[in-house]
Design an enzyme around this catalytic site. Structure first.
Site, PDB file in Angstrom:
ATOM      1  N   LYS A  22      21.386  31.324  44.839  1.00  0.00           N
ATOM      2  CA  LYS A  22      21.501  31.010  46.276  1.00  0.00           C
ATOM      3  C   LYS A  22      22.794  30.236  46.553  1.00  0.00           C
ATOM      4  O   LYS A  22      23.539  30.570  47.467  1.00  0.00           O
ATOM      5  CB  LYS A  22      20.295  30.163  46.711  1.00  0.00           C
ATOM      6  CG  LYS A  22      20.471  29.512  48.065  1.00  0.00           C
ATOM      7  CD  LYS A  22      19.267  28.705  48.462  1.00  0.00           C
ATOM      8  CE  LYS A  22      19.306  27.242  48.074  1.00  0.00           C
ATOM      9  NZ  LYS A  22      20.246  26.404  48.814  1.00  0.00           N
ATOM     10  N   ASN A  23      23.051  29.206  45.742  1.00  0.00           N
ATOM     11  CA  ASN A  23      24.184  28.333  46.032  1.00  0.00           C
ATOM     12  C   ASN A  23      25.529  28.987  45.754  1.00  0.00           C
ATOM     13  O   ASN A  23      26.575  28.406  46.055  1.00  0.00           O
ATOM     14  CB  ASN A  23      24.063  27.019  45.249  1.00  0.00           C
ATOM     15  CG  ASN A  23      22.976  26.129  45.817  1.00  0.00           C
ATOM     16  OD1 ASN A  23      22.389  26.452  46.850  1.00  0.00           O
ATOM     17  ND2 ASN A  23      22.702  25.017  45.145  1.00  0.00           N
ATOM     18  N   CYS A 116      18.687  16.282  57.161  1.00  0.00           N
ATOM     19  CA  CYS A 116      17.779  17.290  56.629  1.00  0.00           C
ATOM     20  C   CYS A 116      16.750  16.588  55.756  1.00  0.00           C
ATOM     21  O   CYS A 116      16.721  15.361  55.668  1.00  0.00           O
ATOM     22  CB  CYS A 116      18.521  18.354  55.825  1.00  0.00           C
ATOM     23  SG  CYS A 116      18.989  17.814  54.205  1.00  0.00           S
ATOM     24  N   ARG A 121      22.919  14.264  56.132  1.00  0.00           N
ATOM     25  CA  ARG A 121      23.863  15.145  55.416  1.00  0.00           C
ATOM     26  C   ARG A 121      25.226  14.974  56.077  1.00  0.00           C
ATOM     27  O   ARG A 121      25.636  15.789  56.903  1.00  0.00           O
ATOM     28  CB  ARG A 121      23.426  16.607  55.519  1.00  0.00           C
ATOM     29  CG  ARG A 121      22.311  17.073  54.605  1.00  0.00           C
ATOM     30  CD  ARG A 121      22.560  16.909  53.122  1.00  0.00           C
ATOM     31  NE  ARG A 121      23.012  18.091  52.419  1.00  0.00           N
ATOM     32  CZ  ARG A 121      22.248  19.004  51.847  1.00  0.00           C
ATOM     33  NH1 ARG A 121      20.961  18.933  51.944  1.00  0.00           N
ATOM     34  NH2 ARG A 121      22.769  20.003  51.163  1.00  0.00           N
ATOM     35  N   ASP A 306      19.329  19.127  41.647  1.00  0.00           N
ATOM     36  CA  ASP A 306      18.392  20.201  42.015  1.00  0.00           C
ATOM     37  C   ASP A 306      17.307  20.424  40.955  1.00  0.00           C
ATOM     38  O   ASP A 306      16.333  21.117  41.210  1.00  0.00           O
ATOM     39  CB  ASP A 306      19.157  21.520  42.259  1.00  0.00           C
ATOM     40  CG  ASP A 306      19.929  21.491  43.571  1.00  0.00           C
ATOM     41  OD1 ASP A 306      19.737  20.539  44.348  1.00  0.00           O
ATOM     42  OD2 ASP A 306      20.719  22.421  43.811  1.00  0.00           O
ATOM     43  N   ARG A 398      13.266  29.412  50.703  1.00  0.00           N
ATOM     44  CA  ARG A 398      14.726  29.304  50.878  1.00  0.00           C
ATOM     45  C   ARG A 398      15.455  29.548  49.567  1.00  0.00           C
ATOM     46  O   ARG A 398      16.621  29.942  49.569  1.00  0.00           O
ATOM     47  CB  ARG A 398      15.095  27.904  51.388  1.00  0.00           C
ATOM     48  CG  ARG A 398      14.748  27.669  52.849  1.00  0.00           C
ATOM     49  CD  ARG A 398      15.219  26.290  53.285  1.00  0.00           C
ATOM     50  NE  ARG A 398      16.519  26.010  52.709  1.00  0.00           N
ATOM     51  CZ  ARG A 398      16.870  24.879  52.107  1.00  0.00           C
ATOM     52  NH1 ARG A 398      16.016  23.887  52.004  1.00  0.00           N
ATOM     53  NH2 ARG A 398      18.070  24.730  51.605  1.00  0.00           N
TER      54      ARG A 398
HETATM   55  C1  UD1 Z   1      25.248  21.462  47.188  1.00  0.00           C
HETATM   56  C2  UD1 Z   1      24.067  22.367  46.914  1.00  0.00           C
HETATM   57  C3  UD1 Z   1      22.797  21.553  46.709  1.00  0.00           C
HETATM   58  C4  UD1 Z   1      23.026  20.516  45.610  1.00  0.00           C
HETATM   59  C5  UD1 Z   1      24.267  19.676  45.929  1.00  0.00           C
HETATM   60  C6  UD1 Z   1      24.620  18.702  44.817  1.00  0.00           C
HETATM   61  C7  UD1 Z   1      24.614  24.386  48.139  1.00  0.00           C
HETATM   62  C8  UD1 Z   1      24.292  25.301  49.270  1.00  0.00           C
HETATM   63  N1  UD1 Z   1      23.893  23.253  48.040  1.00  0.00           N
HETATM   64  O1  UD1 Z   1      24.977  20.776  48.414  1.00  0.00           O
HETATM   65  O2  UD1 Z   1      21.750  22.440  46.320  1.00  0.00           O
HETATM   66  O3  UD1 Z   1      21.892  19.668  45.565  1.00  0.00           O
HETATM   67  O4  UD1 Z   1      25.404  20.543  46.114  1.00  0.00           O
HETATM   68  O5  UD1 Z   1      24.800  19.367  43.626  1.00  0.00           O
HETATM   69  O6  UD1 Z   1      25.458  24.674  47.318  1.00  0.00           O
HETATM   70  N2  UD1 Z   1      28.485  13.837  51.105  1.00  0.00           N
HETATM   71  C9  UD1 Z   1      29.055  12.947  52.003  1.00  0.00           C
HETATM   72  N3  UD1 Z   1      29.989  13.428  52.882  1.00  0.00           N
HETATM   73  C10 UD1 Z   1      30.374  14.736  52.912  1.00  0.00           C
HETATM   74  C11 UD1 Z   1      29.781  15.629  51.980  1.00  0.00           C
HETATM   75  C12 UD1 Z   1      28.836  15.149  51.087  1.00  0.00           C
HETATM   76  O7  UD1 Z   1      28.734  11.758  52.019  1.00  0.00           O
HETATM   77  O8  UD1 Z   1      31.228  15.095  53.749  1.00  0.00           O
HETATM   78  C13 UD1 Z   1      27.452  13.332  50.164  1.00  0.00           C
HETATM   79  C14 UD1 Z   1      26.087  13.982  50.403  1.00  0.00           C
HETATM   80  O9  UD1 Z   1      25.371  13.330  51.430  1.00  0.00           O
HETATM   81  C15 UD1 Z   1      25.422  13.832  49.048  1.00  0.00           C
HETATM   82  C16 UD1 Z   1      26.593  14.004  48.080  1.00  0.00           C
HETATM   83  O10 UD1 Z   1      27.781  13.738  48.844  1.00  0.00           O
HETATM   84  O11 UD1 Z   1      24.881  12.560  48.929  1.00  0.00           O
HETATM   85  C17 UD1 Z   1      26.660  15.361  47.436  1.00  0.00           C
HETATM   86  O12 UD1 Z   1      26.830  16.343  48.416  1.00  0.00           O
HETATM   87  P1  UD1 Z   1      27.521  17.752  48.134  1.00  0.00           P
HETATM   88  O13 UD1 Z   1      28.015  17.817  46.732  1.00  0.00           O
HETATM   89  O14 UD1 Z   1      28.488  17.992  49.237  1.00  0.00           O
HETATM   90  O15 UD1 Z   1      26.279  18.716  48.281  1.00  0.00           O
HETATM   91  P2  UD1 Z   1      26.149  20.016  49.164  1.00  0.00           P
HETATM   92  O16 UD1 Z   1      27.387  20.823  49.092  1.00  0.00           O
HETATM   93  O17 UD1 Z   1      25.632  19.640  50.512  1.00  0.00           O
END
Ligand code: UD1
Length: 417
Positions: A22-23, A116, A121, A306, A398
């Site tokens: 999925k990711n 979420c 997020r 995850d 999902r």
């Molecule tokens: C992706 C994965 C999710 C996985 C996560 C961490 C997808 C669709 N989802 O989510 O399954 O759990 O990586 O491996 O690929 N953060 C900020 N500011 C930002 C962006 C992120 O503070 O602008 C924080 C988030 O709140 C979180 C951390 O950084 O605490 C990690 O987020 P991120 O690595 O961006 O995860 P996702 O891409 O949302």
């Protein structure tokens, strides 16, 4: 509303095929926008998040057709640059469309993703990175209105944290930008490598994927290509967890053991024997499980957040006390309360969970609180005495293709009602 009803106390055995990730599929679907000719994604999983991504592509003007396990995206008539709020809400990770739409059309308007089930997020890193590339971003009325006053330009961007989504968005925006982009402290997840490999097959020039600095040399245009989505490493870990929690023996097909390098040793520490060969992983978990000292979730190549809920479910059945530290998301222990309803002994203090092993789970009425937390409840239900009913299973759908059909193939007794 659908529920899963699980008759527990079962063993599983046989072979399970792992579907596409999925990711990886989600950013790849967004990436097809950048190519002027059609792309075909094989091994594209049938998941509600993937269907939501296809609805976004269709809304934008693309033709998106599914043929068995493949999705064909034709972007020739892509004209819309706006993703409406309703579609954004269907899938939080739709923020990854931002970089791709901007790269192709130079304009993008989408609603703010909001919070979420895993907590807030924030997308501050996405916004800051795109601004550094020359994007003007106005945040008003819950929408992000993005345009490019001069040009989308390559630049060096240092991330304060190796965010997966931010790394993907920068890569997508940088493919057609003017000049070279560097992403320092980039995420190193296998899904990042998959995205870079897809884009390079379309004609992009990306180097360093899988390492801490990624270089993207902007090109004038790219086309589409045919590509196989990588196997889902989290689904693979879930099936390994299913074998562990039921003290069973299974074989997984269509997996990459290399992507599970931080996960397999944890299950081995629990007492599972694991062998990998070619695209298969054999798991023998016939012995009682042992506790593990500490699991700390980390960005790749660390232990994935995850898989935290999956590991927690298995550790509930282990001898002794295990400690889990969740370092990535601030609200990712909601499943602990549901596992406790089934007899688990878990104490949560902030980002630390202490899991005392129990003899058995007891079937109960529980609720999937998020995607992987829901999968953890399925595993607990498989090993529980009596019947477990899981509600709110839209979360599970999902990320898992008909989880009950797959697990029933190897001996589970799960009904969708
Ligand atoms: C992706 C994965 C999710 C996985 C996560 C961490 C997808 C669709 N989802 O989510 O399954 O759990 O990586 O491996 O690929 N953060 C900020 N500011 C930002 C962006 C992120 O503070 O602008 C924080 C988030 O709140 C979180 C951390 O950084 O605490 C990690 O987020 P991120 O690595 O961006 O995860 P996702 O891409 O949302």
């Amino acid at each position: 509303m659908q529920r899963l009803v699980i008759d527990g106390n079962t063993k599983i055995s046989g072979e399970l095929k792992v579907h596409g990730a999925k990711n990886s599929a989600l950013p790849l679907l967004a990436a097809t926008i950048l190519g002027k000719t059609p792309s075909v994604l094989h091994n594209c999983p049938r998941l509600s998040d993937v269907f939501a991504a296809c609805r976004i592509l269709s809304y934008l003007g693309c033709k998106c057709v599914r043929e068995n396990d493949s999705v064909i995206v034709d972007t020739a008539n892509l004209t819309h640059f706006e993703v409406p709020d309703q579609l954004m809400r269907e899938m939080r990770s739709s923020i990854v469309f931002l970089g791709a739409i901007l790269g192709r059309l130079g304009r993008c308007r989408l609603s703010f993703p909001g919070g979420c089930e895993l907590g807030p997020r924030p997308i501050d890193m996405h916004i800051s990175a795109l601004r550094q590339m020359g994007v003007s971003i106005k945040e008003e009325y819950g929408y992000l209105d993005c345009s490019i006053p001069k040009e989308l330009k390559g630049t060096a961007i240092s991330l304060s944290f190796p965010s997966v989504g931010t790394t993907e968005n920068i890569m997508l925006a940088a493919v057609l930008a003017n000049g070279e982009t560097q992403i320092r402290n980039a995420a190193r997840e296998p899904e990042i490598i998959d995205l870079a490999n897809f884009l390079n097959a379309c004609g992009a020039k990306i180097y360093g994927q899988g390492e801490s600095t990624i270089y993207i040399e902007g090109v004038k245009e790219i086309g589409g290509c045919e590509y196989n989505v990588m196997p889902d490493r989290i689904v693979a870990a879930t099936y390994i967890g299913a074998a562990a929690i039921t003290n069973s023996e299974i074989c997984l097909k269509n997996v990459k053991a290399k992507d599970l390098e931080s996960v397999l040793p944890v299950f081995e520490e629990m007492g599972c024997s694991i062998y990998s060969y070619s695209d298969k992983i054999y798991v023998n978990a016939l012995r009682p499980l042992n506790c593990v000292k500490t699991i700390r979730t980390m960005p790749y190549p660390g232990f994935p957040t995850d898989v935290q809920a999956i590991a927690m479910a298995a550790l509930c059945k282990a001898r002794g006390t295990s400690v889990i530290v969740e370092n990535i998301f601030e609200n990712r222990f909601k499943h602990a309360g549901e596992l406790v309803r089934m007899g688990a002994n878990i104490k949560v203090e902030g980002k630390v969970a202490i899991v005392e092993g129990i003899q058995k789970f007891y079937g109960a009425q529980v609720e999937a609180t998020d995607l992987r937390g829901g999968a953890a409840l399925v595993l607990a239900g498989l090993s529980a005495e009596g019947q477990t009913t899981i509600s709110n299973i839209k979360h599970i759908d999902r990320g898992y293709e008909r989880i009950e059909d797959n697990l029933n193939l190897v001996g589970a007794k799960i009904k969708r009602v």
